[in-house]
Design a protein around this motif. Structure first.
Motif, PDB file in Angstrom:
ATOM      1  N   SER A  27       0.822  -1.206   0.000  1.00 35.50           N
ATOM      2  CA  SER A  27       0.000   0.000   0.000  1.00 35.50           C
ATOM      3  C   SER A  27       0.859   1.260   0.000  1.00 35.50           C
ATOM      4  O   SER A  27       1.995   1.244   0.463  1.00 35.50           O
ATOM      5  N   PRO A  28       0.299   2.343  -0.531  1.00 34.32           N
ATOM      6  CA  PRO A  28       1.026   3.620  -0.525  1.00 34.32           C
ATOM      7  C   PRO A  28       1.046   4.213   0.873  1.00 34.32           C
ATOM      8  O   PRO A  28       0.224   3.872   1.719  1.00 34.32           O
ATOM      9  N   ARG A  29       2.007   5.095   1.111  1.00 34.98           N
ATOM     10  CA  ARG A  29       2.072   5.786   2.396  1.00 34.98           C
ATOM     11  C   ARG A  29       2.147   7.268   2.108  1.00 34.98           C
ATOM     12  O   ARG A  29       2.832   7.705   1.203  1.00 34.98           O
ATOM     13  N   SER A  30       1.453   8.048   2.891  1.00 39.93           N
ATOM     14  CA  SER A  30       1.628   9.484   2.771  1.00 39.93           C
ATOM     15  C   SER A  30       1.392  10.085   4.133  1.00 39.93           C
ATOM     16  O   SER A  30       0.665   9.516   4.948  1.00 39.93           O
ATOM     17  N   PHE A  59      -6.069  -4.938  -0.515  1.00 41.20           N
ATOM     18  CA  PHE A  59      -4.652  -5.122  -0.199  1.00 41.20           C
ATOM     19  C   PHE A  59      -3.830  -3.876  -0.484  1.00 41.20           C
ATOM     20  O   PHE A  59      -2.774  -3.684   0.091  1.00 41.20           O
ATOM     21  N   THR A  60      -4.303  -3.013  -1.402  1.00 44.21           N
ATOM     22  CA  THR A  60      -3.471  -1.874  -1.783  1.00 44.21           C
ATOM     23  C   THR A  60      -3.940  -0.566  -1.165  1.00 44.21           C
ATOM     24  O   THR A  60      -3.458   0.487  -1.531  1.00 44.21           O
ATOM     25  N   LYS A  61      -4.889  -0.627  -0.243  1.00 38.18           N
ATOM     26  CA  LYS A  61      -5.313   0.608   0.422  1.00 38.18           C
ATOM     27  C   LYS A  61      -4.377   0.920   1.576  1.00 38.18           C
ATOM     28  O   LYS A  61      -3.873   0.020   2.247  1.00 38.18           O
ATOM     29  N   GLU A  62      -4.189   2.223   1.807  1.00 41.04           N
ATOM     30  CA  GLU A  62      -3.304   2.609   2.893  1.00 41.04           C
ATOM     31  C   GLU A  62      -3.947   2.286   4.235  1.00 41.04           C
ATOM     32  O   GLU A  62      -5.147   2.445   4.419  1.00 41.04           O
ATOM     33  N   ASP A  63      -3.105   1.806   5.146  1.00 41.64           N
ATOM     34  CA  ASP A  63      -3.584   1.410   6.465  1.00 41.64           C
ATOM     35  C   ASP A  63      -3.452   2.598   7.412  1.00 41.64           C
ATOM     36  O   ASP A  63      -2.348   3.065   7.685  1.00 41.64           O
TER      37      ASP A  63
END
Lengths: 124, 344
Positions: A33-36, B69-73
């Motif tokens: 997942s992306p981080r910001s 699965f690709t969402k930010e946690d």
């Protein structure tokens, strides 16, 4: 065929798997997942406005009373389980049945009392 | 032949092979999510998922999984981190711990039947009831941990609902235990060989069905989510996979609750002997029979979701305490009378 404790070995295995699965999945998510970084997006959701006060409020004491009523009846249910196993074919059918009837009558009297006192009502 | 059976019944082997059941149930939960969307769309004269994977949107499941699965946690700044992280583990753990004790059909060879379960023990019904109630704890942890007002409201309502329906559920199960003289779910299923318990205890079944709907948090009893009023209930602050775990746990609960209903009231996997005696087909027929019944129950529950509006919380509480509890006691007395008549 198997002992009493043996039949709980799969339970232990499943327990360990249940503990491991979510962290493993979250690990995969953290890789993908992306981080910001932004201060604002970590605020609590409250319809878009700035949250007012804490959510962990003191709740009504009647809620507590209601929970106690549940504990009483749930324990009563637990007492009935062993009784249900033995009351037939163990030579105590007559006395066990009479005793259970007395028990249920007492419980039902408590239930009617709670009803009368409006302890089972959601909002007074 | 005997040695293979003995090897498979070794508790360690059984437990590890049983883990495959988790995979199967997880996969069927994913299918149920798709089924619910498609079936719900049909009921409401909508189209439903139809873009990904052809006309029936079959690949929608995979698309959803990739999305999760690709969402930010995110963990909100004001949240209690430990509770927030532990809550999905408890909710999903409760579902996983239920899988271990439920037999999903049986393989019948001659007069012997070998239940397909990770384990079987004396008190499995009591164990299932206890473990399934643990998910309430997880939902409260999630709500208290995320420090969100909607979540807290949902958690309070959820606990009030569970409190009201655990007792009737327990008493209706005792009604069955009284008839069978056992709390072992395999023995209970096998005891319904000629006659299903739904015909013996119709009141008990009604109480059990409503209580287990409330237990699973399905509409009309989904006050813990109540999208229209509480945003997403306990899951308001959860994102991506952390929320997805809770979602899957709910669907797993629904499937397992349906299995439990089939095992307790719809005769489990029992088939007449002339069918199970057919070579090879007869061996596996009980599994298909069991799965077919579970599918019917799941579809019924989904239909109820789209047909009935949500109850108010005070109505829910009243129904649990003032209708179902007396009915469950009535059913217990009926079961005792039957037990005395036939058993003694």
């Amino acid at each position: 065929m198997t002992g009493v404790i043996d039949s709980y070995i799969p339970v232990a295995i499943f327990f360990i798997v249940a503990l491991i699965t979510p962290p493993v999945m979250m690990f995969i998510v953290h890789q993908l997942s992306p981080r910001s970084k932004a201060e604002r997006k970590l605020t609590t959701y409250e319809c878009g406005s700035v949250p007012i006060g804490e959510a962990r409020i003191q709740f009504n004491v009647e809620y507590y009373l209601y929970a106690i009523a549940f504990v009483l009846f749930d324990v009563e249910v637990l007492f009935l389980y062993p009784w249900a196993m033995v009351y037939i074919n163990h030579g105590i059918t007559a006395i066990a049945t009479v005793e259970m009837f007395l028990f249920i009558v007492v419980v039902l009297m408590g239930y009617l009392y709670l009803w009368k006192k409006e302890a089972l009502k959601w909002v007074k | 032949m005997m040695s293979i059976v003995e090897f498979l019944f070794n508790p360690w082997v059984r437990g590890i092979l049983g883990l495959a059941l988790i995979g199967i149930i997880f996969f069927s939960a994913v299918i149920t999510v798709w089924l619910e969307r498609k079936f719900g769309a049909d009921i409401q004269s909508r189209i439903g998922p139809n873009r990904v994977g052809g006309r029936f949107g079959l690949l929608q499941l995979i698309a959803d999984a990739i999305k999760l699965f690709t969402k930010e946690d995110l963990i909100p700044a004001k949240a209690d981190k430990l509770l927030f992280v532990m809550a999905p583990i408890v909710i999903l753990g409760s579902a996983f711990m239920m899988i271990v004790a439920i037999p999903f059909g049986a393989i019948v060879i001659g007069d012997n039947s070998y239940p397909i379960a990770a384990t079987e023990f004396d008190i499995s019904v009591l164990y299932l009831e206890a473990v399934s109630a643990l998910s309430v704890l997880g939902i409260f942890m999630a709500a208290y941990g995320s420090n969100n007002k909607y979540s807290m409201l949902a958690a309070f309502r959820n606990i009030a609902r569970m409190i009201g329906y655990e007792v009737p559920l327990g008493i209706s199960i005792i009604g069955i235990a009284v008839m069978v003289q056992s709390l072992n779910i395999v023995e209970i299923a096998q005891a319904q060989s000629p006659l299903w318990f739904i015909f013996v205890q119709p009141i008990g079944f009604a109480v059990f069905f409503i209580s287990i709907l409330a237990d699973m948090g399905r509409l009309p009893f989904d006050q813990n989510e109540a999208e229209e009023e509480l945003v997403a209930g306990w899951g308001t602050e959860y994102t991506g996979m952390r929320w997805g775990l809770g979602l899957f746990a709910e669907y797993i609960h629904m499937i397992l609750g349906s299995c439990l209903m089939v095992l307790l009231y719809f005769g489990g996997w029992n088939l007449p002997k002339f069918i199970t005696d057919i070579y090879v087909i007869g061996m596996f027929a009980p599994i298909y029979w069991f799965i077919a019944k579970v599918v019917v129950v799941v579809m019924t529950i989904i239909m109820i979701r789209w047909a009935l509006p949500r109850f108010r919380i005070d109505q829910v509480v009243d129904l649990g305490w003032k209708v179902l509890f007396p009915l469950s006691v009535l059913n217990l007395l009926w079961a005792v009378a039957l037990g005395l008549f036939f058993g003694a």
